[in-house]
Scaffold this active site. Structure first.
Site, PDB file in Angstrom:
ATOM      1  N   ASP A   1       1.083  -1.091   0.168  1.00 35.62           N
ATOM      2  CA  ASP A   1      -0.377   0.163   0.327  1.00 35.62           C
ATOM      3  C   ASP A   1       1.225   1.542   0.638  1.00 35.62           C
ATOM      4  OD1 ASP A   1       0.807  -0.740   2.575  1.00 35.62           O
ATOM      5  OD2 ASP A   1      -0.705   0.858   3.505  1.00 35.62           O
TER       6      ASP A   1
ATOM      7  N   GLU B   1       0.751  -1.601   6.187  1.00 31.52           N
ATOM      8  CA  GLU B   1       1.668  -0.749   6.943  1.00 31.52           C
ATOM      9  C   GLU B   1       1.315   0.437   7.149  1.00 31.52           C
ATOM     10  OE1 GLU B   1       5.257   0.723   8.066  1.00 31.52           O
ATOM     11  OE2 GLU B   1       3.667   1.149   6.223  1.00 31.52           O
TER      12      GLU B   1
END
Length: 460
Positions: free
Chosen positions: A100, A176
Protein backbone atom coordinates in the site's frame (compact mmCIF):
# COMPACT_ATOMS: atom_id res chain seq x y z
CA UNK A 1 28.56 9.55 12.02
CA UNK A 2 29.66 12.04 14.59
CA UNK A 3 27.23 10.92 17.31
CA UNK A 4 29.55 8.24 18.69
CA UNK A 5 27.16 5.30 18.36
CA UNK A 6 28.86 1.93 18.72
CA UNK A 7 27.77 -1.70 18.62
CA UNK A 8 30.43 -4.10 19.89
CA UNK A 9 30.68 -7.48 18.24
CA UNK A 10 28.67 -6.70 15.13
CA UNK A 11 29.90 -9.58 12.98
CA UNK A 12 28.10 -11.23 10.08
CA UNK A 13 27.45 -14.98 10.37
CA UNK A 14 29.23 -15.60 7.03
CA UNK A 15 31.95 -13.83 5.11
CA UNK A 16 31.28 -11.99 1.87
CA UNK A 17 34.12 -11.11 -0.48
CA UNK A 18 35.04 -8.85 -3.37
CA UNK A 19 34.54 -11.85 -5.62
CA UNK A 20 30.99 -12.25 -4.30
CA UNK A 21 30.38 -8.59 -4.92
CA UNK A 22 31.61 -8.79 -8.48
CA UNK A 23 29.60 -11.92 -9.33
CA UNK A 24 26.34 -10.63 -7.84
CA UNK A 25 26.74 -7.10 -9.23
CA UNK A 26 27.20 -8.58 -12.70
CA UNK A 27 23.84 -10.33 -12.31
CA UNK A 28 21.95 -7.09 -11.51
CA UNK A 29 20.51 -5.41 -14.59
CA UNK A 30 19.74 -1.72 -14.09
CA UNK A 31 17.21 -1.60 -16.92
CA UNK A 32 15.37 -4.58 -15.48
CA UNK A 33 15.33 -3.00 -12.01
CA UNK A 34 13.91 0.28 -13.33
CA UNK A 35 11.29 -1.48 -15.43
CA UNK A 36 10.19 -3.61 -12.48
CA UNK A 37 9.99 -0.61 -10.14
CA UNK A 38 7.92 1.37 -12.67
CA UNK A 39 5.63 -1.54 -13.51
CA UNK A 40 4.97 -2.28 -9.86
CA UNK A 41 4.80 1.39 -8.86
CA UNK A 42 2.24 2.23 -11.52
CA UNK A 43 -0.34 -0.21 -10.18
CA UNK A 44 -2.69 1.90 -8.04
CA UNK A 45 -2.50 0.44 -4.55
CA UNK A 46 -3.91 2.71 -1.86
CA UNK A 47 -4.60 1.07 1.49
CA UNK A 48 -7.40 -1.44 1.10
CA UNK A 49 -6.81 -1.91 -2.62
CA UNK A 50 -3.59 -3.94 -2.76
CA UNK A 51 -5.04 -6.92 -4.65
CA UNK A 52 -3.68 -6.14 -8.13
CA UNK A 53 -0.22 -5.15 -6.90
CA UNK A 54 -0.05 -8.30 -4.81
CA UNK A 55 -0.96 -10.43 -7.82
CA UNK A 56 1.76 -8.72 -9.84
CA UNK A 57 4.37 -9.62 -7.21
CA UNK A 58 3.03 -13.16 -7.00
CA UNK A 59 3.26 -13.63 -10.77
CA UNK A 60 6.79 -12.18 -10.87
CA UNK A 61 7.93 -14.52 -8.10
CA UNK A 62 6.35 -17.49 -9.86
CA UNK A 63 8.11 -16.68 -13.14
CA UNK A 64 11.45 -16.26 -11.38
CA UNK A 65 11.19 -19.52 -9.44
CA UNK A 66 10.58 -18.26 -5.89
CA UNK A 67 7.56 -20.54 -5.20
CA UNK A 68 5.15 -17.84 -4.00
CA UNK A 69 2.02 -18.32 -1.98
CA UNK A 70 -0.77 -16.04 -0.81
CA UNK A 71 -1.78 -15.69 2.83
CA UNK A 72 -4.51 -13.15 3.52
CA UNK A 73 -6.96 -12.20 6.20
CA UNK A 74 -9.28 -11.42 3.29
CA UNK A 75 -9.12 -12.64 -0.33
CA UNK A 76 -8.59 -9.10 -1.58
CA UNK A 77 -5.67 -8.24 0.72
CA UNK A 78 -3.08 -10.97 0.51
CA UNK A 79 0.41 -11.20 1.88
CA UNK A 80 2.67 -12.56 -0.85
CA UNK A 81 5.45 -14.88 0.38
CA UNK A 82 8.24 -16.23 -1.78
CA UNK A 83 11.24 -18.28 -0.68
CA UNK A 84 14.75 -19.04 -1.86
CA UNK A 85 17.44 -21.29 -0.45
CA UNK A 86 17.19 -23.25 2.76
CA UNK A 87 19.46 -26.10 1.71
CA UNK A 88 21.79 -25.99 4.70
CA UNK A 89 22.43 -24.75 8.21
CA UNK A 90 22.52 -20.99 7.65
CA UNK A 91 20.30 -18.43 9.35
CA UNK A 92 16.94 -17.50 7.85
CA UNK A 93 16.41 -13.91 6.74
CA UNK A 94 13.06 -12.29 5.94
CA UNK A 95 12.68 -9.20 3.77
CA UNK A 96 9.39 -7.35 3.90
CA UNK A 97 7.94 -4.29 2.20
CA UNK A 98 4.41 -2.99 1.96
CA UNK A 99 2.16 -2.93 -1.09
CA UNK A 100 0.00 0.00 0.00
CA UNK A 101 1.01 3.60 -0.65
CA UNK A 102 -0.02 6.79 1.11
CA UNK A 103 -2.85 8.45 -0.78
CA UNK A 104 -6.11 10.30 -0.31
CA UNK A 105 -9.14 8.12 0.28
CA UNK A 106 -10.34 8.91 -3.27
CA UNK A 107 -13.79 9.33 -1.73
CA UNK A 108 -14.60 12.93 -2.75
CA UNK A 109 -17.03 13.35 0.15
CA UNK A 110 -14.16 12.67 2.59
CA UNK A 111 -11.18 14.11 0.73
CA UNK A 112 -12.92 17.49 0.33
CA UNK A 113 -12.50 18.01 4.08
CA UNK A 114 -8.77 17.30 4.10
CA UNK A 115 -7.09 18.26 0.81
CA UNK A 116 -6.79 21.19 -1.53
CA UNK A 117 -7.85 20.47 -5.11
CA UNK A 118 -4.29 20.91 -6.38
CA UNK A 119 -3.02 18.40 -3.81
CA UNK A 120 -5.52 15.81 -5.01
CA UNK A 121 -4.43 16.47 -8.59
CA UNK A 122 -0.77 15.60 -7.91
CA UNK A 123 0.04 12.71 -10.28
CA UNK A 124 2.67 11.28 -7.91
CA UNK A 125 0.02 9.72 -5.68
CA UNK A 126 -0.39 6.82 -8.12
CA UNK A 127 1.95 7.36 -11.07
CA UNK A 128 5.68 6.75 -11.33
CA UNK A 129 8.15 7.71 -14.04
CA UNK A 130 11.84 8.24 -14.80
CA UNK A 131 12.82 11.82 -15.61
CA UNK A 132 16.20 13.58 -15.66
CA UNK A 133 17.88 10.59 -14.09
CA UNK A 134 15.61 10.20 -11.05
CA UNK A 135 12.48 8.25 -10.27
CA UNK A 136 9.28 10.13 -9.46
CA UNK A 137 6.19 8.82 -7.72
CA UNK A 138 5.21 8.15 -4.12
CA UNK A 139 4.74 4.39 -4.71
CA UNK A 140 8.41 3.97 -5.60
CA UNK A 141 9.57 6.03 -2.62
CA UNK A 142 7.20 4.22 -0.27
CA UNK A 143 7.50 1.32 -0.65
CA UNK A 144 7.59 -0.52 -3.92
CA UNK A 145 11.03 0.80 -4.80
CA UNK A 146 12.68 -0.99 -1.84
CA UNK A 147 10.47 -4.00 -2.59
CA UNK A 148 11.88 -4.01 -6.12
CA UNK A 149 15.40 -3.92 -4.68
CA UNK A 150 15.07 -7.10 -2.64
CA UNK A 151 13.26 -8.90 -5.46
CA UNK A 152 16.10 -8.00 -7.82
CA UNK A 153 18.60 -8.98 -5.10
CA UNK A 154 17.08 -12.45 -4.82
CA UNK A 155 17.09 -12.87 -8.60
CA UNK A 156 20.74 -11.79 -8.73
CA UNK A 157 21.73 -14.40 -6.13
CA UNK A 158 19.90 -17.06 -8.10
CA UNK A 159 21.32 -15.94 -11.45
CA UNK A 160 24.88 -15.80 -10.08
CA UNK A 161 24.54 -19.36 -8.77
CA UNK A 162 24.44 -18.63 -5.04
CA UNK A 163 22.22 -21.28 -3.48
CA UNK A 164 21.67 -20.21 0.12
CA UNK A 165 22.11 -22.44 3.16
CA UNK A 166 19.58 -20.55 5.22
CA UNK A 167 16.15 -19.66 3.87
CA UNK A 168 15.42 -16.27 2.35
CA UNK A 169 11.81 -15.08 2.68
CA UNK A 170 10.58 -12.43 0.24
CA UNK A 171 7.34 -10.87 1.48
CA UNK A 172 5.03 -8.16 0.20
CA UNK A 173 2.33 -7.10 2.63
CA UNK A 174 -0.86 -5.02 2.61
CA UNK A 175 -1.86 -2.46 5.16
CA UNK A 176 1.40 -1.15 6.63
CA UNK A 177 0.38 2.47 6.06
CA UNK A 178 -3.12 1.93 7.34
CA UNK A 179 -5.91 2.62 7.85
CA UNK A 180 -7.22 2.01 11.38
CA UNK A 181 -10.82 1.22 12.36
CA UNK A 182 -12.17 4.31 14.14
CA UNK A 183 -15.80 5.27 14.90
CA UNK A 184 -18.21 4.25 12.11
CA UNK A 185 -15.25 3.36 9.88
CA UNK A 186 -15.10 -0.08 11.40
CA UNK A 187 -14.50 -3.67 10.42
CA UNK A 188 -11.96 -5.53 8.33
CA UNK A 189 -12.17 -3.06 5.44
CA UNK A 190 -10.52 -0.46 7.67
CA UNK A 191 -7.84 -2.71 9.10
CA UNK A 192 -4.24 -2.00 8.23
CA UNK A 193 -1.33 -3.39 10.20
CA UNK A 194 -3.34 -6.26 11.69
CA UNK A 195 -3.68 -7.96 8.29
CA UNK A 196 -0.19 -7.21 6.95
CA UNK A 197 3.17 -8.32 8.35
CA UNK A 198 1.54 -9.09 11.71
CA UNK A 199 -0.85 -11.55 10.06
CA UNK A 200 1.98 -12.90 7.90
CA UNK A 201 4.11 -13.68 10.94
CA UNK A 202 1.35 -15.63 12.64
CA UNK A 203 -0.14 -17.39 9.61
CA UNK A 204 2.43 -17.20 6.82
CA UNK A 205 4.59 -20.22 7.59
CA UNK A 206 7.72 -18.14 8.14
CA UNK A 207 10.48 -18.82 10.67
CA UNK A 208 13.05 -16.03 10.33
CA UNK A 209 16.12 -15.64 12.49
CA UNK A 210 16.33 -12.02 11.37
CA UNK A 211 14.13 -9.58 9.47
CA UNK A 212 14.62 -6.45 7.40
CA UNK A 213 11.84 -3.98 6.67
CA UNK A 214 12.96 -2.66 3.29
CA UNK A 215 12.18 1.04 3.24
CA UNK A 216 13.97 4.20 2.27
CA UNK A 217 16.54 5.06 4.95
CA UNK A 218 19.14 6.85 2.80
CA UNK A 219 21.23 3.67 3.20
CA UNK A 220 21.31 3.96 7.00
CA UNK A 221 19.76 1.45 9.36
CA UNK A 222 17.94 1.43 12.68
CA UNK A 223 16.47 -1.22 14.91
CA UNK A 224 14.36 1.30 16.84
CA UNK A 225 10.74 1.90 15.86
CA UNK A 226 8.08 4.19 17.29
CA UNK A 227 4.49 3.23 17.82
CA UNK A 228 1.53 5.55 18.01
CA UNK A 229 -1.84 6.11 19.58
CA UNK A 230 -4.89 8.05 18.51
CA UNK A 231 -6.77 9.64 21.39
CA UNK A 232 -10.37 10.76 21.07
CA UNK A 233 -10.79 13.83 23.24
CA UNK A 234 -14.48 14.57 23.71
CA UNK A 235 -15.56 17.98 24.87
CA UNK A 236 -19.13 18.09 26.15
CA UNK A 237 -21.56 20.97 26.37
CA UNK A 238 -25.25 21.77 25.96
CA UNK A 239 -27.37 22.17 22.87
CA UNK A 240 -29.43 25.36 23.07
CA UNK A 241 -32.07 26.36 20.50
CA UNK A 242 -30.50 29.31 18.70
CA UNK A 243 -33.44 31.76 19.16
CA UNK A 244 -33.29 31.06 22.91
CA UNK A 245 -29.51 31.46 23.22
CA UNK A 246 -28.16 34.17 25.51
CA UNK A 247 -24.69 34.96 24.25
CA UNK A 248 -22.22 34.81 27.16
CA UNK A 249 -19.49 37.39 27.51
CA UNK A 250 -16.67 34.89 26.95
CA UNK A 251 -16.35 31.82 24.78
CA UNK A 252 -15.33 29.85 27.86
CA UNK A 253 -18.88 30.20 29.17
CA UNK A 254 -20.63 29.28 25.95
CA UNK A 255 -22.84 26.16 26.24
CA UNK A 256 -21.74 24.97 22.77
CA UNK A 257 -18.47 23.05 23.27
CA UNK A 258 -17.16 24.16 19.86
CA UNK A 259 -16.57 27.59 21.39
CA UNK A 260 -14.15 26.04 23.89
CA UNK A 261 -12.03 24.40 21.21
CA UNK A 262 -9.60 27.31 21.15
CA UNK A 263 -8.67 26.91 24.79
CA UNK A 264 -8.45 23.14 24.43
CA UNK A 265 -6.26 23.22 21.31
CA UNK A 266 -3.97 25.76 22.97
CA UNK A 267 -3.61 23.40 25.92
CA UNK A 268 -2.95 20.47 23.59
CA UNK A 269 -0.34 22.50 21.73
CA UNK A 270 1.56 23.29 24.92
CA UNK A 271 1.21 19.68 26.08
CA UNK A 272 2.58 18.47 22.72
CA UNK A 273 5.66 20.67 23.02
CA UNK A 274 6.43 19.28 26.48
CA UNK A 275 5.62 15.73 25.41
CA UNK A 276 7.97 15.83 22.45
CA UNK A 277 10.83 17.14 24.56
CA UNK A 278 10.25 14.60 27.32
CA UNK A 279 9.75 11.62 24.98
CA UNK A 280 13.01 11.84 23.03
CA UNK A 281 14.79 8.50 23.22
CA UNK A 282 18.22 7.39 22.06
CA UNK A 283 19.97 4.04 22.04
CA UNK A 284 22.69 2.40 19.98
CA UNK A 285 20.04 1.51 17.43
CA UNK A 286 18.63 4.94 16.72
CA UNK A 287 17.11 8.19 17.91
CA UNK A 288 13.33 8.35 18.38
CA UNK A 289 11.64 11.74 18.49
CA UNK A 290 7.91 11.05 18.95
CA UNK A 291 5.59 13.86 17.87
CA UNK A 292 1.93 14.70 18.46
CA UNK A 293 -0.61 16.40 16.21
CA UNK A 294 -4.38 16.84 16.00
CA UNK A 295 -5.58 14.74 13.07
CA UNK A 296 -9.27 15.55 12.93
CA UNK A 297 -12.12 17.54 14.47
CA UNK A 298 -15.76 16.44 14.48
CA UNK A 299 -18.72 18.20 16.00
CA UNK A 300 -22.38 18.66 15.20
CA UNK A 301 -24.27 17.82 12.01
CA UNK A 302 -24.08 20.51 9.31
CA UNK A 303 -27.56 19.94 7.90
CA UNK A 304 -29.22 19.43 11.30
CA UNK A 305 -28.54 22.93 12.61
CA UNK A 306 -30.69 24.92 14.97
CA UNK A 307 -29.34 24.09 18.41
CA UNK A 308 -25.57 23.97 18.11
CA UNK A 309 -24.15 20.70 19.41
CA UNK A 310 -23.60 18.97 22.72
CA UNK A 311 -20.38 17.29 21.67
CA UNK A 312 -17.19 17.97 19.73
CA UNK A 313 -14.39 15.45 19.25
CA UNK A 314 -10.70 15.99 18.67
CA UNK A 315 -8.54 13.11 17.43
CA UNK A 316 -4.97 13.47 18.61
CA UNK A 317 -2.18 11.35 17.11
CA UNK A 318 0.65 10.72 19.56
CA UNK A 319 3.92 8.94 18.78
CA UNK A 320 5.25 6.42 21.30
CA UNK A 321 8.94 5.66 21.72
CA UNK A 322 9.93 2.02 22.36
CA UNK A 323 9.88 2.47 26.14
CA UNK A 324 6.57 4.31 26.50
CA UNK A 325 3.29 2.71 27.49
CA UNK A 326 -0.17 3.94 26.67
CA UNK A 327 -1.30 4.46 30.28
CA UNK A 328 1.36 7.07 31.03
CA UNK A 329 0.26 9.13 28.03
CA UNK A 330 -3.39 8.76 29.03
CA UNK A 331 -2.64 10.06 32.53
CA UNK A 332 -0.64 12.97 31.13
CA UNK A 333 -3.45 14.05 28.79
CA UNK A 334 -6.00 13.83 31.58
CA UNK A 335 -3.84 16.09 33.73
CA UNK A 336 -3.60 18.53 30.84
CA UNK A 337 -7.38 18.59 30.37
CA UNK A 338 -8.04 19.18 34.07
CA UNK A 339 -5.54 22.02 34.19
CA UNK A 340 -7.01 23.65 31.08
CA UNK A 341 -10.37 24.10 32.79
CA UNK A 342 -12.39 23.68 29.59
CA UNK A 343 -15.34 21.91 31.15
CA UNK A 344 -16.48 18.32 30.79
CA UNK A 345 -13.90 16.29 28.89
CA UNK A 346 -13.26 12.61 28.46
CA UNK A 347 -10.23 11.04 26.78
CA UNK A 348 -9.93 7.59 25.30
CA UNK A 349 -7.31 5.92 23.11
CA UNK A 350 -9.12 4.52 20.07
CA UNK A 351 -5.90 3.17 18.50
CA UNK A 352 -2.85 1.86 20.37
CA UNK A 353 0.36 0.46 18.87
CA UNK A 354 3.43 0.42 21.05
CA UNK A 355 6.91 0.95 19.64
CA UNK A 356 9.65 -1.68 19.82
CA UNK A 357 13.40 -2.05 19.68
CA UNK A 358 15.65 -5.01 18.95
CA UNK A 359 18.03 -6.24 21.62
CA UNK A 360 21.42 -4.82 20.58
CA UNK A 361 23.35 -8.04 21.20
CA UNK A 362 20.81 -10.17 19.32
CA UNK A 363 20.60 -7.89 16.29
CA UNK A 364 24.39 -7.41 16.09
CA UNK A 365 25.02 -10.21 13.53
CA UNK A 366 22.42 -8.71 11.18
CA UNK A 367 23.94 -5.24 11.59
CA UNK A 368 27.35 -6.74 10.89
CA UNK A 369 26.01 -8.30 7.70
CA UNK A 370 24.56 -5.00 6.47
CA UNK A 371 27.81 -3.25 7.36
CA UNK A 372 29.91 -5.75 5.40
CA UNK A 373 27.51 -5.48 2.45
CA UNK A 374 27.54 -1.68 2.57
CA UNK A 375 31.33 -1.52 2.67
CA UNK A 376 31.61 -3.81 -0.35
CA UNK A 377 28.79 -2.15 -2.29
CA UNK A 378 29.14 1.54 -1.46
CA UNK A 379 32.67 1.78 -0.14
CA UNK A 380 31.84 3.07 3.32
CA UNK A 381 30.55 1.72 6.65
CA UNK A 382 26.84 1.63 7.29
CA UNK A 383 25.50 4.64 9.18
CA UNK A 384 22.78 4.86 11.77
CA UNK A 385 19.63 6.12 10.05
CA UNK A 386 18.41 9.68 10.57
CA UNK A 387 16.00 10.12 13.51
CA UNK A 388 12.95 10.46 11.27
CA UNK A 389 13.33 6.81 10.26
CA UNK A 390 13.34 5.61 13.87
CA UNK A 391 10.53 7.99 14.88
CA UNK A 392 7.78 6.30 12.88
CA UNK A 393 6.11 2.94 12.54
CA UNK A 394 7.77 0.52 10.17
CA UNK A 395 7.18 -3.19 10.01
CA UNK A 396 10.45 -4.11 11.70
CA UNK A 397 8.34 -3.32 14.79
CA UNK A 398 6.25 -6.42 14.06
CA UNK A 399 9.26 -8.69 14.20
CA UNK A 400 10.94 -7.04 17.17
CA UNK A 401 7.60 -7.41 18.93
CA UNK A 402 7.86 -11.15 18.29
CA UNK A 403 11.49 -11.35 19.47
CA UNK A 404 12.89 -11.63 15.93
CA UNK A 405 15.84 -9.18 15.74
CA UNK A 406 14.89 -6.76 12.99
CA UNK A 407 16.04 -3.55 11.36
CA UNK A 408 14.80 -1.17 8.70
CA UNK A 409 17.17 -0.10 5.95
CA UNK A 410 17.04 0.86 2.31
CA UNK A 411 17.91 3.24 -0.49
CA UNK A 412 17.62 6.99 -0.91
CA UNK A 413 14.14 7.87 0.28
CA UNK A 414 13.39 10.82 -2.00
CA UNK A 415 13.98 10.92 -5.75
CA UNK A 416 16.11 7.78 -6.00
CA UNK A 417 18.08 7.18 -9.18
CA UNK A 418 18.35 3.96 -11.19
CA UNK A 419 21.77 3.51 -9.60
CA UNK A 420 20.14 3.68 -6.18
CA UNK A 421 17.98 0.73 -7.19
CA UNK A 422 20.98 -1.37 -8.22
CA UNK A 423 23.15 -0.24 -5.30
CA UNK A 424 20.42 -1.12 -2.83
CA UNK A 425 19.77 -4.46 -4.53
CA UNK A 426 23.47 -5.27 -4.20
CA UNK A 427 23.48 -4.34 -0.50
CA UNK A 428 20.43 -6.55 0.09
CA UNK A 429 21.91 -9.47 -1.86
CA UNK A 430 25.24 -9.37 -0.05
CA UNK A 431 23.42 -9.01 3.27
CA UNK A 432 21.38 -12.12 2.50
CA UNK A 433 24.54 -14.03 1.60
CA UNK A 434 26.27 -12.86 4.80
CA UNK A 435 23.30 -13.97 6.92
CA UNK A 436 22.17 -17.15 5.16
CA UNK A 437 25.50 -18.45 3.90
CA UNK A 438 26.18 -20.33 0.69
CA UNK A 439 24.78 -23.87 0.65
CA UNK A 440 27.75 -25.36 -1.15
CA UNK A 441 30.22 -23.65 1.16
CA UNK A 442 28.80 -23.81 4.66
CA UNK A 443 32.41 -24.06 5.84
CA UNK A 444 32.57 -20.37 4.95
CA UNK A 445 31.33 -19.80 8.47
CA UNK A 446 34.83 -20.62 9.59
CA UNK A 447 35.97 -17.59 7.63
CA UNK A 448 33.89 -15.04 9.43
CA UNK A 449 33.50 -11.55 8.11
CA UNK A 450 36.02 -9.19 9.70
CA UNK A 451 34.90 -6.98 12.55
CA UNK A 452 35.73 -3.38 11.71
CA UNK A 453 36.57 -2.25 15.23
CA UNK A 454 33.62 -2.16 17.56
CA UNK A 455 31.58 0.09 15.36
CA UNK A 456 29.76 -0.82 12.16
CA UNK A 457 28.32 2.67 11.85
CA UNK A 458 31.56 4.31 10.75
CA UNK A 459 32.06 6.42 13.87
CA UNK A 460 35.72 5.52 14.15
Amino acid sequence: MADGVQLPGAQAPFAVTDADRAAIAAAIDETEAVELALALGNIPSPAGHEFEAGNFVYDWMAREGFNPRKVGATPQRNNIIGTYGGAGEGKNLLFTAHLDTEAPTWNPDLDAYKYRAETLANPEWEKCWLEDGVLYGYPIANDRGPMTCFLIAAKALKTAGYDLAGKLYLTACPGEIGPEPIEEHRGVDYMGKDIGAHYLFHHGGVAPDYAIAAEGCDYGLTWVGCGYAVFRIRLWGEGVFTPLLSQPETSADHPNPIYRLGALTDAIHEWSRRYEAESAYESAGGVALPKAQIASVRGGIPYAFGAGTELVNLYLEVGLNPRQRIAEVQHSLERMARAAGVGEVDIEPVVVRHGFEADAAEVAPLVGAVDAATRLSLGHPVQRAAPVYSSMWRDHNVFNMQRIPAITTGFKRWRPSPKDLTDSALVYALTALAVCGRADNVAAKAHRAPVYGDNPFGND
